[in-house]
Each structure stands twice: as structure tokens, then as C-alpha cells.
Design a protein around this motif. Structure first.
Motif: not given
Length: 429
Positions: A305-316, A261-265, A53-61
Motif C-alpha cells: 500500500y505504501l509503495s507508490v509511483m508518479d503519473l505523468t501530468a498530462e495523463f493525470y 505518488g506521495f501526494l496520491q498516497l 518508526f522505521e516503517r513510517m519513514t521508509r521509502r518503499y520500493g
């Protein structure tokens, strides 16, 4: 994307905070050696449940590379990370090996261009580790767009290419007589390819000695995957409407339009949902059975794998439009700041392509297409390798990467295509 999607994602995470706090307390109590339940089957099941439960709801740095040493010339050498080049949206990390005087001649430089596709550059930890004994290694470390204030300005695909040209010039201007090789993994195969073409067209003296493109989308019309087909079917406007959100208050990048990033994941997970579900079921079993080694391997992989980052809209959006929708590279229509990129200008930089037989992100043949565009590059400076029985991740990580792909890249850098080409390039062209 519907309004306030990012805000709803943040609210849902915060709403689970009390439950996560309770699960943390439960883990401490259930794992305590003074608690008799910790020795029972019921107790072990409860521990496994709260950890999942903790791993599935954690925010990964953002993970650390954690590469403290390597073997060079049969001797262990400490490794120190240094930032040697910096721009608003990227840092260049140098894995400086503290070599002794008798550890051989200076080795060539290797610039690893990490993907800017949702994961941090640490996803290539295994790639860096495999090359450290043989090269002076550098890697691009891209910034998380949600942490970049609006004052940092825009960052699109053209800027990405500019950064790569600047980095190559920075590494080549050092008058040390050491060759610079470049390696683009997945997404950066296209911008690295373009950067080299632009440098060649301008007769830039700082072009690298070679570029190795690994599992990258050069021509996504070949062996199209689910990702490629989705882009072709929906078009650029659909991605702008459904995939772009605004960073909410609470982050330095508040107000910036991003591809979250959460959408990509979520997309990556959905592509292989059965595999991920089974992996977590296996983790539960390992925890109950006390198989610590297997559980640690699972934790190590998913922490990354669960640690993600956002991309700028213009780059994407520019990347989607150029690479996946318009197929501008193979058509010879790609532009950089409005000027056409001429891949035929490449004539000094050796080219090697590496693909995975079972790659479900960049299908086999998509990276190989780069050879057709470099028709002014001598055949003696080209090589291709198709690795059997690996998917996308296996192209740049894992045992087959270390034992079969790395030696071929080393040989190509040392000897050209002579022993790397084998039958692969001949048969597939």
C-alpha cells in the motif's frame, strides 16, 4: 503546487536518514538473543517502537509479484514471469504456467488492466493469483513517471488507450483459437471501455471476447464519493495548480511534470486516517505480544500500500478533466485524438460490471452506467454484479472476491449472463 514541493519531500526524507540508521542499529541490539532486554516487556515495547518508526519513514520500493506456482487441473504448475510486449510507459507481463501435457485443454487468455493511479500493478497480486488456475493471465505493468527520461516523450490518456488497443491486437493475433477476455480494475475501466469502443467502430478483428469493468468511474455523477465531489467542486485548473510538480534531480525523469505518488498516497490515507492509525496501533500491540502472524499480515499489506509511483501530468490532468470534471463518458462527449468515442458501436464484446456495496472510491452505480451506453449490445451479452459488504479494495481482492466475485466472472465468460445476472441487473436498472 507550490514550487519545490518535490524537493522539500526529498529533503525531508534525507533529513531522517540518520534517525533511521540509529533505529536499525537499535533493532539489531534490542532483538539480539544475548540481550536480556529482548525478553522483557520494556524491551519488546522498545523493539515495537523502533520498527514502527522505521516503517513510517521508509521509502518503499516496487514489490515483486512472487507468484511462483498455481494449481491447474488439480496439479501444481510452476509459474514464470515473461515480458511479452513493451512500450516506453508499459510492459505486458505474462504469467506463463509450465503445464504438463495432461493438464487439460488450452484455457482462455485474460488481460488484467492494472490501475495507473499511484500504486504499482503488484497491488493486483491477489487478483492475478485468483485467476491463474483458470486463465492464461497477462497484466499491464505501468512505468513510474519519475523514472522515465524526458526523451521518452509524453504519455496521456489517449496514449493509454492506444496501448490497450495494441496489446489486444498483440494477444489476439496469435492464431491459437483461444479467446481473449479483458478485465479493467478501477481507473482503467474508462480507457478499456473506450479502447473496445474504438476497436468496434473500426470493425477491428482483434476485439476481445469480453470486458469486465470492476469498480471503475464510468459515470461519477452516480453515488458521488468524496473524490468525485472534490473534482466537481474544484475543476481541472485547481488540480493543475495544486497537484502537479516537477521531478527533481537525482531521478531519470528529472524535469518531467508529474502527479507525485506521495501526494496520491497522502490523499488515500487521509480518507481513512482512523483506520490506518488503528492498524499501526494494532501492529504495535502484535509486536509486543509476539503475535507474528498478525504482524506479518500488516507488513504484507502496508509494504504494498505504501509503495507508490508518479503519473505523468498530462495523463493525470486529462483523466481528471475527461472522467471526473466533464463527465465526458456518460454524456457521449469523450474524444480520442480529437475524434469522438462512440460507445454505441460496441456490439460484439460481452460486458460485465462488478461493484462493491461500500466502495468509497467509485460509488455503486458508477460502473453499472456502462450498460446504458452499450445499447446496441444484446442483453444476453450483459451482466452486472453488486458485491455486498465490500469496499473498493474488496472488489478485486480478499475472501469475498475469491469466493463470490471470481466464480461469477468465470461463469459469465463461459455462459454469458444466464446465471450471473440473477436479480442484480434487473433490480438496479
Amino acid at each position: 503546487m507550490p514550487p519545490f514541493t518535490y524537493e522539500l519531500h526529498e529533503i525531508s526524507h534525507l533529513a531522517l536518514a540518520p534517525a533511521r540508521a540509529i533505529s536499525d542499529i537499535a533493532q539489531l541490539w534490542l532483538k539480539s538473543p544475548v540481550n536480556f532486554l529482548s525478553y522483557t516487556h520494556v524491551g519488546k515495547n522498545m523493539v515495537a517502537t523502533v520498527e514502527l518508526f522505521e516503517r513510517m519513514t521508509r521509502r518503499y520500493g516496487k514489490p515483486a509479484f512472487g507468484l511462483s506456482s498455481t494449481i491447474v487441473g488439480g496439479k501444481r504448475a510452476p509459474v514464470v514471469e515473461n515480458i511479452v510486449w513493451r512500450r516506453p510507459f508499459c510492459r505486458l507481463i505474462h504469467f506463463e504456467r509450465q503445464l504438463e501435457g495432461n493438464q487439460g485443454e488450452p484455457q482462455p487468455k485474460l488481460l488484467i488492466v492494472a490501475p495507473m493511479s499511484g500504486h504499482h500493478s503488484t497491488l493486483l497480486r491477489g487478483t492475478v493469483e485468483a485467476f491463474l488456475p483458470f486463465y492464461d493471465v497477462y497484466i499491464t505493468d505501468w512505468a513510474d513517471a519519475r523514472l522515465m527520461p524526458m526523451s521518452a516523450g509524453r504519455f496521456d490518456l489517449d496514449d493509454y488507450i492506444d496501448y490497450l488497443i495494441s496489446i489486444c491486437e498483440h494477444l489476439s493475433k496469435e492464431k491459437d483459437g483461444v479467446a481473449l477476455h479483458t478485465l479493467g480494475v478501477c481507473q482503467p475501466a474508462a480507457p478499456l471501455f473506450a479502447a473496445v469502443a474504438l476497436m468496434e467502430a473500426e470493425d477491428n478483428p482483434h476485439v476481445p471476447a469480453s470486458m469486465t469493468l470492476m469498480g471503475g468511474p464510468i459515470d461519477t455523477r452516480r453515488s458521488p464519493t468524496k473524490v468525485n465531489l472534490l473534482a466537481q467542486e474544484r475543476g481541472s485548473a485547481w488540480f493543475q495548480h495544486h497537484c502537479i510538480s516537477t521531478v527533481p534531480l537525482g531521478y531519470h525523469g528529472a524535469g518531467r511534470e508529474v502527479y507525485p505518488g506521495f501526494l496520491q498516497l497522502a490523499g488515500f490515507m487521509a480518507m481513512n486516517i482512523d483506520r490506518h492509525v488503528n492498524a499501526h496501533i494494532d501492529l504495535f500491540s502484535h509486536l509486543v505480544e509476539g503475535d507474528g502472524d498478525s504482524a506479518d499480515k500488516h507488513r504484507e499489506f502496508y509494504d504494498e500500500y505504501l509503495s507508490v509511483m508518479d503519473l505523468t501530468a498530462e495523463f493525470y490532468l486529462q483523466t481528471v478533466d475527461t472522467v471526473f470534471v466533464k463527465h465526458a463518458l456518460p454524456k457521449g462527449e469523450m474524444t480520442h485524438h480529437g475524434a469522438k468515442v462512440d460507445f454505441a458501436a460496441i456490439h460484439r464484446v460481452a460486458l460485465m460490471t462488478v461493484e462493491g456495496e461500500n466502495d468509497d472510491i467509485s460509488g455503486a452505480g458508477q460502473t453499472l452506467a456502462a450498460h446504458d451506453l452499450c445499447y446496441n449490445l444484446p442483453a444476453s451479452m450483459k451482466a452486472d454484479y453488486l458485491q455486498e459488504k465490500v469496499g473498493h479494495y474488496g472488489v478485486f481482492n480478499g475472501s469475498r472476491f475469491r469466493n463470490q466475485i471470481v466464480p461469477r466472472i468465470l461463469d459469465f465468460h463461459a455462459n454469458g449472463k444466464r446465471s450471473v445476472r440473477n436479480l442484480s441487473l434487473v433490480e438496479r436498472i
